[in-house]
Enzyme design. Structure first.
Site, PDB file in Angstrom:
ATOM      1  N   ASN A  82       0.207  -5.263   2.740  1.00 30.57           N
ATOM      2  CA  ASN A  82       1.446  -5.485   3.485  1.00 30.57           C
ATOM      3  C   ASN A  82       2.520  -6.034   2.547  1.00 30.57           C
ATOM      4  O   ASN A  82       2.306  -7.077   1.921  1.00 30.57           O
ATOM      5  CB  ASN A  82       1.199  -6.493   4.610  1.00 30.57           C
ATOM      6  CG  ASN A  82      -0.079  -6.219   5.365  1.00 30.57           C
ATOM      7  OD1 ASN A  82      -0.279  -5.166   5.923  1.00 30.57           O
ATOM      8  ND2 ASN A  82      -0.975  -7.201   5.348  1.00 30.57           N
TER       9      ASN A  82
ATOM     10  N   GLU B 155      -3.788  -4.527  -4.856  1.00 26.95           N
ATOM     11  CA  GLU B 155      -2.811  -4.645  -3.769  1.00 26.95           C
ATOM     12  C   GLU B 155      -1.383  -4.718  -4.309  1.00 26.95           C
ATOM     13  O   GLU B 155      -0.453  -4.185  -3.698  1.00 26.95           O
ATOM     14  CB  GLU B 155      -3.119  -5.877  -2.912  1.00 26.95           C
ATOM     15  CG  GLU B 155      -4.518  -5.900  -2.309  1.00 26.95           C
ATOM     16  CD  GLU B 155      -4.887  -4.624  -1.582  1.00 26.95           C
ATOM     17  OE1 GLU B 155      -4.024  -4.048  -0.900  1.00 26.95           O
ATOM     18  OE2 GLU B 155      -6.050  -4.199  -1.706  1.00 26.95           O
TER      19      GLU B 155
END
Length: 856
Positions: free
Chosen positions: A276, A307
């Site tokens: 995210n 990530e």
């Protein structure tokens, strides 16, 4: 409901019709604390979506999975919720050119790690919330158009219990009791995020001077539950974060585009982590409660960097549909190791990649469900299952091959052009290939067809012809493929020649060559001294299974531990493991090699993989009649190495954990019990809380630690982590009543959270309890279709994969799986795939057992 499983065709049709201008999402999470009302615990979610329609008057639908909808308004017109909402979709008819949809819903908190997950910490009764959406669970939290190519800016506001902090993708501020967050850049629904609760939060900052002389400042934050705060080494997380941001800024020439960079370590998380933007979420097991090896810190650093790479590959530029999932996951997996080696203290990261990540890929690529890296994703259930070893590890391996093929500079320049050309947009395969063609001058079409659009793994075998004077007359590399996936691919490989020098096995010659077709001669090595070992794919440039000629295999049997180069040694171990899985090497021989040479293995990550592989060999691949012997030999070897290891070293810890997994004899179990009680000590070995649970599981599985012992241990470690350990150990006990209870808790009830389902399944299936588990083979095939239809896909996957009767490794179980598949040809394709994969693993194990029996 059928509407939950969005198809690719529906998504394409909707994307052609709509363009989304923005979302305002208001969540009221105050219901997370206090007593729940009757029925599911819910929260209020009010969403306003502004969007355009290319065909005024047309109809479409918005996505929402919720227990109830209070009100729906389209362009100021109130719609009847009962008429337009079917539980997963909101029908939208007679659209205007410009539209505003407002949905006021009651959404449910989750206990499965999907949507808005609610966790109550048993240690202090504090409540923690976080969201997890990929591929399509944001619709469990707010109404939206749930597909990656309908990007939009998002503004969130959240009402939370007093004393809580709330985080989202943008910077937040608490005003008049409401958390309001800055509008995001255009992003996909599945990477929006909310984290809320009394989290322990640590801050830092990253600064960098940009080429134009300006200063880029990125606020950094890291958080975890209060109960884990004493163990939280945020400084190390921040160190890797800053090293990664430096690395990617230098290589990508595109400043991090999402403002702040928070990292949340959250409980009961289904994944390793999720990218995210501005608020990355991780499973809290990356916060280590006890002593762990360097491999664990390396693994965490790799995930942090994986990530972070997504901020560019996936978040800034996103695939149109899940067919091109590799455009984010393969790149992030490759970039994780690439940056790990280039920016952090973990300079041996490619060894871990070769040994651990590729093992995942090789297994997945030999299953009947294997697929091209660019997969055919028909719907969301397909997408969920394709977060697999092909998309991640094979894709990353192929990118490593691509870098060798086009050159690192051309590859990175292609990435830079790709980001600038497609920022905040969506792409397909051709968009990336076109920039790589520009920067490398190579035709990427043929490469893509061979590597991205076909399935299966090739095997490369050296063939050596020696002259009468003991030199290499000809060395050729033969390439083959399985019948079901016959593609022979172009490989850029290094071929290394090794010989014995005193007590070492060293490389004395190396050549790089393009292997193409069934047979390639390595002309450069003609005339070299006769090798003791030929290593094809030395330096691990390509993706393939390595085979050995007879001389090389004999050398490895006697001198594997003498190989001085750790990457070459890891490649040989990996090749031997693949041979074991392919029934070309008896499993007892592989175990023998581990017993003989693993004690000399310097790389701790490789050592821990050898422990896992030898356990798998014993459980699945050795002949059943040899299992007791293998079990005894492994336990004796593990204890011998444990006592010989340097006191306090990570190797000592690894051997202690391995000894616990192999212990079954009364004396071994007594030693574990005495180590727990303090009656026995091994110099340097600290039996901390995590190691105590590791020792307790075999004691429980063999009937030595009963329920009272486990209850006492939970009292000692009355935490969420301790509860998961206790649940696993309780389910491991050798009792028919225990197994019946565990089965009922997982299969017949949905009372357990995702983490406790996982723990119960892990305890249930004990290799030492094959007869005790026998009645559940038939029950499994009777239950799985119902479970799949009634439970969330995450829980369904856990049950179908985790409870497959793999320990009933017989022809009868294979026939039962075949019978189920034949009788359920209309079952959900994703369910059939899981059963087919488990059936294939079982068949592979039986072939390995036959090979091992023949050797005996």
């Amino acid at each position: 409901m059928p509407g939950e499983n969005l198809s690719r065709d529906e998504a394409r049709e909707r994307a052609a019709l709509l363009a989304v201008d923005g979302y305002d999402v208001s969540l009221d999470l105050r219901s997370a604390v206090g007593a729940a009302d009757d029925g599911p615990r819910t929260f209020r979610s009010v969403t306003t979506v502004r969007f355009r329609c290319n065909e005024p008057g047309a109809s479409t639908f918005a996505d929402l999975i919720a227990p109830g909808v209070t009100a729906v308004s389209l362009n100021g017109r109130d719609l009847d919720p009962g008429a337009v909402f079917d539980g997963s979709r909101i029908l939208l008819e007679d659209l205007a050119a410009d539209n505003e949809l407002v949905v006021d819903a009651q959404c449910a908190y989750s206990r499965t790690g999907e949507g808005m997950h609610r966790f109550v910490d048993p240690e202090d009764d504090e409540v923690y919330l976080y969201t997890q959406y990929e591929p399509a669970d944001s619709r469990r939290v707010f109404a939206n158009f749930e597909q990656p190519d309908l990007k939009a800016p998002f503004r969130f506001e959240v009402r939370a219990p007093e004393g809580w902090t709330v985080w989202s993708n943008g910077v937040g501020e608490l005003t008049d009791g409401v958390w309001r967050f800055a509008e995001t850049k255009p992003i996909s629904t599945y990477i929006t995020c909310v984290v809320a609760g009394p989290y322990h939060y640590v801050t830092d900052a990253y600064e960098r001077t940009l080429p134009d002389g300006s200063t880029l400042r990125i606020p950094l934050g890291a958080m975890c539950r209060k109960g884990l705060a004493p163990h939280f080494d945020a400084d190390d997380v921040f160190l890797v974060t800053k090293q990664g941001l430096d690395f990617f800024h230098e290589r990508f020439d595109y400043p991090y585009p999402f403002g702040k960079y928070d990292q949340a370590f959250v409980p009961e998380y289904n994944l390793g982590a999720m990218e995210n933007p501005g608020l990355v979420t991780f499973r809290e097991e990356f916060i280590f409660r006890g002593k762990v090896t360097r491999a664990s810190y390396e693994g965490r650093a790799n995930v942090v960097l994986h990530e972070m790479a997504h901020m560019w590959f996936g978040d800034l530029v996103t695939m149109e549909w899940w067919d091109d999932l590799w455009l984010k996951e393969s790149f992030a997996d490759f970039m994780g190791s690439f940056s790990l080696v280039g920016a952090t203290r973990f300079t041996d990261g490619w060894i871990t990649f070769a040994n651990r990540r590729k093992a995942w890929a090789y297994r997945a690529d030999q299953l009947p469900s294997t697929h091209p890296i660019t997969a055919d994703i028909r719907d969301l259930q397909d997408a969920k299952l394709n977060f697999d070893g092909i998309t991640y590890a094979k894709g990353a391996s192929v990118l490593k091959q691509l870098v060798a093929y086009v050159g690192q500079d051309a590859f990175l320049e292609g990435a830079r052009r790709y980001f600038k050309r497609h920022a905040y947009g969506n792409t397909r395969l051709g968009d990336l290939l076109s920039v790589l063609e520009e920067t490398s001058g190579r035709d990427m079409g043929a490469w893509a067809r061979a590597w991205l659009q076909t399935a299966g793994v090739n095997s490369l075998t050296p063939r050596v012809l020696l002259s009468t004077d003991g030199r290499v007359e000809e060395l050729a590399v033969e390439q083959d493929a399985v019948e079901s996936h016959p593609e022979l691919r172009p490989h850029r490989v290094a071929v290394g020649l090794y010989r014995r020098e005193d007590d070492r096995l060293v490389r004395y010659a190396r050549a790089e060559v393009d292997v193409d077709g069934a047979r390639t001669v390595v002309a450069e090595l003609a005339g070299a001294q006769a090798p003791d070992l030929v290593l094809v794919n030395d330096d691990d440039l390509t993706y393939c299974k390595i085979r050995f000629d007879g001389t090389s295999l004999d050398t490895l049997r006697e001198h594997l531990g003498a190989m001085t180069d750790p990457l070459a040694r890891a490649l040989c171990w990996s090749a031997l493991w693949n041979m074991t899985r392919d029934a070309l090497l008896p499993a007892r021989d592989f175990i023998g090699l581990v017993l003989r040479f693993a004690g000399r293995e310097s790389d701790i990550g490789v050592l821990q993989m050898l422990h896992a592989w030898s356990t798998s060999s014993l459980v699945h691949y050795v002949a059943p009649e040899w299992r007791p012997t293998g079990e005894r030999l492994l336990a004796e070897g593990a204890l011998r190495e444990l006592r010989a290891a340097e006191p306090g070293s990570e190797h000592q810890l690894a051997w202690a954990r391995f000894f616990a997994t192999t212990a079954s004899a009364p004396d071994d179990l007594r030693l574990l019990r005495d180590l727990l009680d303090g009656a026995e000590k091994i110099e340097g070995l600290e039996v901390d809380q995590e190691l105590r649970w590791a020792f307790l599981e075999p004691l429980a599985a063999h009937g030595v630690a009963d329920e009272s012992v486990l209850a006492a241990e939970l009292a000692r470690d009355d935490t969420a982590s301790g509860k998961r350990h206790q649940v696993r150990c309780l389910a491991a006990r050798p009792s028919a009543a225990v197994k019946a209870q565990a089965w009922a808790q997982v299969v017949e009830s949905d009372a357990l959270s995702n983490a406790l389902v996982e723990a119960t399944i892990a305890g249930f299936a004990q290799p030492s309890q094959r007869e005790l588990l026998a009645p559940y083979a038939a029950k499994y095939f009777e239950a799985i279709e119902r479970v799949w239809s009634e439970r969330s896909i995450q829980i369904g996957m856990s049950v179908v994969q985790g409870l497959f009767p793999a320990l009933r490794d017989s022809r009868a179980t294979l026939e039962a799986a075949d019978a189920w598949l034949a009788a359920h040809d209309q079952a959900a394709p994703a369910l059939r795939r899981l059963v087919l994969e488990a059936r294939d693993d079982l068949a592979r194990g039986l072939r390995g057992q036959a090979c091992d029996a023949a050797a005996g």
